[in-house]
Motif scaffolding. Structure first.
Motif, PDB file in Angstrom:
ATOM      1  N   VAL A  21       0.860  -1.193   0.000  1.00  0.00           N
ATOM      2  CA  VAL A  21       0.000   0.000   0.000  1.00  0.00           C
ATOM      3  C   VAL A  21       0.890   1.233   0.000  1.00  0.00           C
ATOM      4  CG1 VAL A  21      -1.659   1.342   1.343  1.00  0.00           C
ATOM      5  CG2 VAL A  21      -1.922  -1.137   1.168  1.00  0.00           C
ATOM      6  N   LEU A  22       0.683   2.099  -1.001  1.00  0.00           N
ATOM      7  CA  LEU A  22       1.426   3.364  -1.087  1.00  0.00           C
ATOM      8  C   LEU A  22       0.477   4.456  -1.544  1.00  0.00           C
ATOM      9  CD1 LEU A  22       4.607   2.213  -3.086  1.00  0.00           C
ATOM     10  CD2 LEU A  22       4.541   2.837  -0.655  1.00  0.00           C
ATOM     11  N   ASP A  23       0.860   5.694  -1.252  1.00  0.00           N
ATOM     12  CA  ASP A  23       0.120   6.860  -1.732  1.00  0.00           C
ATOM     13  C   ASP A  23      -0.005   6.780  -3.267  1.00  0.00           C
ATOM     14  OD1 ASP A  23      -0.498   9.938  -0.731  1.00  0.00           O
ATOM     15  OD2 ASP A  23       0.132   9.820  -2.830  1.00  0.00           O
ATOM     16  N   GLN A  24      -1.102   7.296  -3.786  1.00  0.00           N
ATOM     17  CA  GLN A  24      -1.305   7.226  -5.249  1.00  0.00           C
ATOM     18  C   GLN A  24      -0.160   7.871  -6.032  1.00  0.00           C
ATOM     19  OE1 GLN A  24      -4.641   9.432  -6.771  1.00  0.00           O
ATOM     20  NE2 GLN A  24      -4.398  11.129  -5.351  1.00  0.00           N
ATOM     21  N   ASP A  25       0.513   8.863  -5.431  1.00  0.00           N
ATOM     22  CA  ASP A  25       1.607   9.538  -6.139  1.00  0.00           C
ATOM     23  C   ASP A  25       2.839   8.663  -6.333  1.00  0.00           C
ATOM     24  OD1 ASP A  25       0.227  11.820  -6.556  1.00  0.00           O
ATOM     25  OD2 ASP A  25       1.070  12.927  -4.857  1.00  0.00           O
ATOM     26  N   ALA A  26       2.891   7.524  -5.644  1.00  0.00           N
ATOM     27  CA  ALA A  26       4.087   6.680  -5.716  1.00  0.00           C
ATOM     28  C   ALA A  26       3.967   5.572  -6.771  1.00  0.00           C
ATOM     29  CB  ALA A  26       4.369   6.071  -4.347  1.00  0.00           C
ATOM     30  N   TRP A  27       2.850   5.540  -7.521  1.00  0.00           N
ATOM     31  CA  TRP A  27       2.662   4.466  -8.511  1.00  0.00           C
ATOM     32  C   TRP A  27       2.650   5.022  -9.927  1.00  0.00           C
ATOM     33  CZ3 TRP A  27       3.029  -0.264  -6.538  1.00  0.00           C
ATOM     34  CH2 TRP A  27       2.610  -0.511  -5.226  1.00  0.00           C
ATOM     35  N   VAL A  28       3.074   4.183 -10.861  1.00  0.00           N
ATOM     36  CA  VAL A  28       3.082   4.546 -12.291  1.00  0.00           C
ATOM     37  C   VAL A  28       2.528   3.347 -13.068  1.00  0.00           C
ATOM     38  CG1 VAL A  28       4.611   5.005 -14.270  1.00  0.00           C
ATOM     39  CG2 VAL A  28       5.041   6.131 -12.072  1.00  0.00           C
ATOM     40  N   ARG A  29       1.741   3.619 -14.111  1.00  0.00           N
ATOM     41  CA  ARG A  29       1.224   2.522 -14.956  1.00  0.00           C
ATOM     42  C   ARG A  29       2.366   1.826 -15.681  1.00  0.00           C
ATOM     43  NH1 ARG A  29      -2.825   5.796 -15.003  1.00  0.00           N
ATOM     44  NH2 ARG A  29      -4.845   4.915 -14.455  1.00  0.00           N
ATOM     45  N   THR A  30       2.279   0.514 -15.829  1.00  0.00           N
ATOM     46  CA  THR A  30       3.336  -0.234 -16.522  1.00  0.00           C
ATOM     47  C   THR A  30       3.149  -0.097 -18.037  1.00  0.00           C
ATOM     48  OG1 THR A  30       2.087  -2.282 -16.685  1.00  0.00           O
ATOM     49  CG2 THR A  30       3.363  -1.955 -14.673  1.00  0.00           C
ATOM     50  N   PRO A  31       4.230  -0.175 -18.817  1.00  0.00           N
ATOM     51  CA  PRO A  31       4.075  -0.233 -20.275  1.00  0.00           C
ATOM     52  C   PRO A  31       3.203  -1.447 -20.633  1.00  0.00           C
ATOM     53  CG  PRO A  31       6.368   0.162 -19.676  1.00  0.00           C
ATOM     54  CD  PRO A  31       5.650  -0.170 -18.402  1.00  0.00           C
ATOM     55  N   ALA A  32       2.262  -1.238 -21.576  1.00  0.00           N
ATOM     56  CA  ALA A  32       1.223  -2.251 -21.807  1.00  0.00           C
ATOM     57  C   ALA A  32       1.781  -3.576 -22.308  1.00  0.00           C
ATOM     58  CB  ALA A  32       0.199  -1.690 -22.802  1.00  0.00           C
ATOM     59  N   HIS A  33       2.918  -3.553 -23.011  1.00  0.00           N
ATOM     60  CA  HIS A  33       3.393  -4.800 -23.622  1.00  0.00           C
ATOM     61  C   HIS A  33       4.257  -5.637 -22.688  1.00  0.00           C
ATOM     62  CE1 HIS A  33       6.784  -2.093 -24.052  1.00  0.00           C
ATOM     63  NE2 HIS A  33       7.548  -3.073 -24.474  1.00  0.00           N
ATOM     64  N   LEU A  34       4.514  -5.164 -21.490  1.00  0.00           N
ATOM     65  CA  LEU A  34       5.424  -5.898 -20.604  1.00  0.00           C
ATOM     66  C   LEU A  34       4.672  -6.820 -19.646  1.00  0.00           C
ATOM     67  CD1 LEU A  34       8.029  -3.165 -19.533  1.00  0.00           C
ATOM     68  CD2 LEU A  34       8.066  -4.727 -21.500  1.00  0.00           C
ATOM     69  N   ASN A  35       5.285  -7.981 -19.369  1.00  0.00           N
ATOM     70  CA  ASN A  35       4.748  -8.809 -18.288  1.00  0.00           C
ATOM     71  C   ASN A  35       5.196  -8.204 -16.950  1.00  0.00           C
ATOM     72  OD1 ASN A  35       7.341  -9.819 -17.596  1.00  0.00           O
ATOM     73  ND2 ASN A  35       7.192 -11.379 -19.194  1.00  0.00           N
ATOM     74  N   PHE A  36       4.727  -8.785 -15.846  1.00  0.00           N
ATOM     75  CA  PHE A  36       4.994  -8.161 -14.549  1.00  0.00           C
ATOM     76  C   PHE A  36       6.480  -8.177 -14.186  1.00  0.00           C
ATOM     77  CE2 PHE A  36       0.379  -8.966 -13.848  1.00  0.00           C
ATOM     78  CZ  PHE A  36       0.003  -7.670 -13.532  1.00  0.00           C
ATOM     79  N   ALA A  37       7.186  -9.263 -14.516  1.00  0.00           N
ATOM     80  CA  ALA A  37       8.618  -9.317 -14.171  1.00  0.00           C
ATOM     81  C   ALA A  37       9.388  -8.252 -14.957  1.00  0.00           C
ATOM     82  CB  ALA A  37       9.180 -10.706 -14.456  1.00  0.00           C
ATOM     83  N   GLU A  38       9.031  -8.093 -16.228  1.00  0.00           N
ATOM     84  CA  GLU A  38       9.694  -7.060 -17.045  1.00  0.00           C
ATOM     85  C   GLU A  38       9.384  -5.670 -16.500  1.00  0.00           C
ATOM     86  OE1 GLU A  38       9.616  -9.427 -21.342  1.00  0.00           O
ATOM     87  OE2 GLU A  38       7.873  -8.262 -20.687  1.00  0.00           O
ATOM     88  N   ALA A  39       8.116  -5.437 -16.163  1.00  0.00           N
ATOM     89  CA  ALA A  39       7.740  -4.106 -15.638  1.00  0.00           C
ATOM     90  C   ALA A  39       8.454  -3.828 -14.320  1.00  0.00           C
ATOM     91  CB  ALA A  39       6.226  -4.036 -15.462  1.00  0.00           C
ATOM     92  N   ALA A  40       8.682  -4.886 -13.534  1.00  0.00           N
ATOM     93  CA  ALA A  40       9.357  -4.704 -12.243  1.00  0.00           C
ATOM     94  C   ALA A  40      10.826  -4.359 -12.418  1.00  0.00           C
ATOM     95  CB  ALA A  40       9.200  -5.965 -11.399  1.00  0.00           C
ATOM     96  N   ALA A  41      11.320  -4.370 -13.657  1.00  0.00           N
ATOM     97  CA  ALA A  41      12.727  -4.014 -13.896  1.00  0.00           C
ATOM     98  C   ALA A  41      12.922  -2.513 -14.082  1.00  0.00           C
ATOM     99  CB  ALA A  41      13.242  -4.756 -15.138  1.00  0.00           C
ATOM    100  N   LEU A  42      11.812  -1.761 -14.175  1.00  0.00           N
ATOM    101  CA  LEU A  42      11.968  -0.332 -14.492  1.00  0.00           C
ATOM    102  C   LEU A  42      12.360   0.572 -13.313  1.00  0.00           C
ATOM    103  CD1 LEU A  42      10.260  -1.314 -17.076  1.00  0.00           C
ATOM    104  CD2 LEU A  42       9.515   1.062 -17.216  1.00  0.00           C
TER     105      LEU A  42
END
Ligand SMILES: NC(=O)c1ccc[n+]([C@@H]2O[C@H](COP(=O)([O-])OP(=O)(O)OC[C@H]3O[C@@H](n4cnc5c(N)ncnc54)[C@H](OP(=O)(O)O)[C@@H]3O)[C@@H](O)[C@H]2O)c1
Length: 336
Positions: free
Chosen positions: A119-140
Motif C-alpha cells: 500500500v502506497l500513496d497514489q503519487d508513488a505508482w506509475v502505470r506499466t508499459p502495456a506490452h510488458l509482463n509483470f517481471a519485465e515491468a518490475a525491472a523499471l
C-alpha cells in the motif's frame, strides 16, 4: 498476507518469509497485489548490512509491479485492475532532487515490495508499459530509471555519440538497450565472451572482455578510433574509475552510478581538468523519470532482459543468483 523480512548483517540466510497484517488503506492510498519484483545490487548491500539501515529487520526490495486491488476514497489516478509499478523514491515525484524527496526509499527506509500486498500513496505508482509482463515491468523502477537518468537527464545527446557501459548487470544492460534505441554508439565490457555475444544481439557496437584485456580502456579507445566516448555509465567505482576516465573524450562525462568494484575510489583532479571532462552523480530518479522511461519503452517496444524468475518461496535463491554474478540483466521473483 506473506512478506519477506531482511535482517541487515545476517546476509541472504537472514531473509525470512513471514505472515503479516494487511496494511491499512488511507484515503489517498492504492493497494497493489504484487505479481513480481526484481533485485538490485543494493538488495545485496541491505542484507549484508552495508546500506546504513541499522540492525532492525526491513521488508526488502524496491522494484515491484502488480495489479491494483483497492483504492482509497480520494484516489483519482488509479482504478481497480490497473497494472502499476512503484517509484523508488515515493516522495520524489518530479523536479530536482532534494533531501526530503530522497529520504524515503522503498526497501530501505520504507518497507519494500517483497510482499504479497503493498500500500502506497497514489503519487508513488506509475502505470506499466502495456506490452510488458509483470517481471519485465518490475525491472523499471530502480535499474531502468538509473540508466535513463545517467543517459538522458543530463545534457543533450546528438545521434551517433558514444557511451561506455561496464559489465552486463541490471543497470548496464538497461543502459545498452536505451542507448541503442536512442541512436547512440555503444561499447560494453564483460568478464564473459558469451555475455558479450548476447550484448551484441541487443545492439552493442563494440565489446571488450575486461578479464582477457585488463587494460580494457585501451581497447575502448581502439574501438572508438582513438577518440574515446562521450559518456561512461560508471557502475564500478574504485576498481574501474581511473580507466573509465581514460576512455572519455575531451568534454566527456562520467555518470557516477555505482561501486561494485568498491565505493571508496578517488580520481585526481587533473584527470578531469585536462580535457575539460566532468563527473556527476546519479541517484536513481523521480517518478517523472519513471513515467518518461515507461513511455519510451512502450514507444520503442523495448523488453528489459530478465535473466531468471524465481518463485516467491525461493527468494533466497534469487539473491544468491544475483550475488554469483552469473546473471545477464535482471533477476526476478514472481509473487503469488
Ligand atoms: N546510484 C544509483 O542510483 C544506483 C542505482 C542502481 C544501481 N547502483 C549501483 O550500480 C552498480 C551496479 O548495480 P546493478 O544492480 O546493475 O548490479 P548487478 O546487476 O549485480 O551487476 C553485476 C555485474 O557487474 C559486472 N562487474 C562486476 N565487477 C566488475 C568489474 N570489476 N568490471 C566490470 N564489470 C564488473 C559483472 O558483469 P559481467 O558478468 O558481465 O562481467 C556483474 O555481472 C552497483 O554498485 C549498485 O549499487 C546505483
Amino acid at each position: 498476507m506473506k512478506i519477506y523480512t531482511a535482517h541487515p548483517g545476517h546476509h541472504i540466510e537472514g531473509l525470512a518469509r513471514r505472515d503479516a497484517e494487511r496494511p491499512p488503506l488511507g484515503p489517498r492510498d492504492v493497494r497493489v497485489r504484487m505479481r513480481a519484483v526484481t533485485l538490485n545490487y543494493r538488495d545485496l548491500m541491505v542484507v549484508s548490512g552495508n546500506y546504513g539501515l541499522g540492525s532492525d529487520p526491513v521488508v526488502p526490495v524496491s522494484d515491484g509491479a502488480g495489479e491494483v486491488i483497492a483504492v482509497g476514497d480520494d484516489v483519482q489516478r488509479f482504478a481497480v485492475g490497473d497494472r502499476v509499478m512503484g517509484s523508488f523514491f515515493p516522495d520524489w515525484t518530479e523536479g530536482e532532487p532534494d533531501a526530503w524527496k530522497t529520504k524515503a526509499a522503498l526497501g530501505g527506509s520504507r518497507p519494500g515490495v517483497l510482499a504479497e500486498e503493498v500500500v502506497l500513496d497514489q503519487d508513488a505508482w506509475v502505470r506499466t508499459p502495456a506490452h510488458l509482463n509483470f517481471a519485465e515491468a518490475a525491472a523499471l523502477p530502480c535499474a531502468g530509471v538509473t540508466a535513463w537518468n545517467a543517459l538522458f537527464e543530463s545534457g543533450p545527446w546528438r545521434p551517433g555519440e558514444r557511451v561506455l557501459l561496464l559489465g552486463t548487470g541490471g543497470v548496464s544492460i538497461w543502459a545498452l538497450q536505451l542507448a541503442h534505441a536512442g541512436g547512440l554508439e555503444t561499447v560494453i565490457t564483460s568478464s564473459s565472451d558469451a555475455k558479450l555475444e548476447r550484448a551484441r544481439a541487443l545492439g552493442a557496437d563494440h565489446v571488450v572482455n575486461y578479464l582477457s584485456h585488463p587494460e580494457w580502456d585501451r581497447k575502448v579507445l581502439e574501438a572508438t578510433r582513438g577518440e574515446g566516448v562521450h559518456r561512461v555509465v560508471e557502475v564500478g567505482g574504485k576498481g574501474t574509475l581511473p580507466r573509465s576516465v581514460t576512455t572519455l573524450r575531451p568534454g566527456g562525462a562520467l555518470a557516477l552510478v555505482g561501486g561494485f568494484a568498491g565505493f571508496d575510489g578517488a580520481i585526481g583532479p587533473m584527470s578531469l581538468m585536462i580535457g575539460a571532462k566532468r563527473a556527476f552523480g546519479v541517484f536513481v530518479g523521480s517518478r517523472k523519470m519513471l513515467e518518461d522511461l515507461a513511455r519510451f519503452v512502450e514507444a520503442r517496444a523495448l523488453r528489459p532482459v530478465v535473466d531468471t524468475t524465481f518463485d516467491f518461496d525461493d527468494a533466497r535463491a534469487a539473491y544468491a543468483h544475483l550475488e554469483s554474478g552469473r546473471h545477464f540483466g535482471k533477476v526476478a521473483v514472481a509473487v503469488g
